[in-house]
Design an enzyme around this catalytic site. Structure first.
Site, mmCIF file in Angstrom:
data_model
loop_
_atom_site.group_PDB
_atom_site.id
_atom_site.type_symbol
_atom_site.label_atom_id
_atom_site.label_comp_id
_atom_site.label_asym_id
_atom_site.label_seq_id
_atom_site.Cartn_x
_atom_site.Cartn_y
_atom_site.Cartn_z
ATOM 1 N N GLY A 25 5.545 10.257 17.824
ATOM 2 C CA GLY A 25 6.235 10.754 16.645
ATOM 3 C C GLY A 25 5.770 12.171 16.350
ATOM 4 N N CYS A 26 5.755 12.520 15.104
ATOM 5 C CA CYS A 26 5.338 13.857 14.688
ATOM 6 C C CYS A 26 3.904 14.137 15.135
ATOM 7 C CB CYS A 26 5.440 13.958 13.177
ATOM 8 S SG CYS A 26 4.797 15.498 12.514
ATOM 9 N N PHE A 27 3.699 15.276 15.770
ATOM 10 C CA PHE A 27 2.351 15.570 16.274
ATOM 11 C C PHE A 27 1.341 15.798 15.162
ATOM 12 C CE2 PHE A 27 4.137 19.975 17.761
ATOM 13 C CZ PHE A 27 4.302 20.415 16.458
ATOM 14 N N TYR A 43 4.850 15.103 2.914
ATOM 15 C CA TYR A 43 4.882 14.454 4.223
ATOM 16 C C TYR A 43 3.495 13.917 4.578
ATOM 17 C CZ TYR A 43 5.889 13.540 9.127
ATOM 18 O OH TYR A 43 6.065 12.917 10.332
#
Length: 188
Positions: A14-16, A159
């Site tokens: 997913g998001c690094f 986030y």
């Protein structure tokens, strides 16, 4: 162990920003670099990756001392801190750039990754099938500076609070014995 003797693991989950934040906290991990791999163009920029058209995954390279933490232990944490059963998706992050992938750099890493996935499947650890790809590592392109240690520099961002904080809480709950001792509770 000397820094030149460190091993390298490359994961995409997913998001690094999330993946990097998790692995930076583990004993034996000396450095984590966010970047892109598995795609078709050279030297992609983040803005190109986010389109999903380059074929790259947001990933991290983990430089670790295997006398402190093994590759299999890294795999365990990797699978425990993202959903390896959703194709090209992690939560609200959707697209091939957010796929679950292990990019191996040796036959041993390939065999250990495939064996670990088989173990997860045999034990029915997840309700759904693991879709994590196991692919030979090609070029790894380091992401722009603003993406490195993003979580630690942007803890107040929504986030970070809604997506990354729960992963860090899970890490602290289930892997407290693997966390760096010099990391303060506030930094976790």
């Amino acid at each position: 162990m000397k820094k030149e003797n460190l091993k390298v693991a490359t994961f995409a989950g997913g998001c690094f920003w999330c993946t990097e934040a998790v692995f930076l906290r583990l004993k034996g991990v000396e450095k984590v670099v966010s970047g892109f791999t598995g795609g078709a163009i050279k030297n992609p920029a983040y803005r190109e990756i986010t389109t999903g058209r380059t074929g790259h995954a947001e990933g991290v390279q983990i430089f670790f001392d295997d006398t402190v933490i093994s590759y299999v232990e890294l795999l365990e944490v990797f699978f425990a801190t993202h959903d390896p059963t959703t194709l090209n998706r992690q939560g609200h992050d959707i697209g091939t750039q957010y796929r679950s992938a292990i990019f191996y750099n040796s036959e041993q890493q390939k065999e250990e990754a495939q064996g670990f996935i088989q173990f997860l499947e045999n034990e029915k650890v997840f309700e759904n099938k693991v879709v994590t790809e196991v692919t030979e590592l090609g070029p790894f392109y380091i992401a722009e500076a603003e993406h490195q240690t993003f979580y630690d520099r942007n803890r107040e961002a929504s986030y970070c609070q809604f997506v990354i904080d729960p992963k860090i809480t899970k890490l602290k709950t289930y892997y407290s014995n693997k966390l760096k001792e010099n990391t303060s509770k506030n930094a976790l």
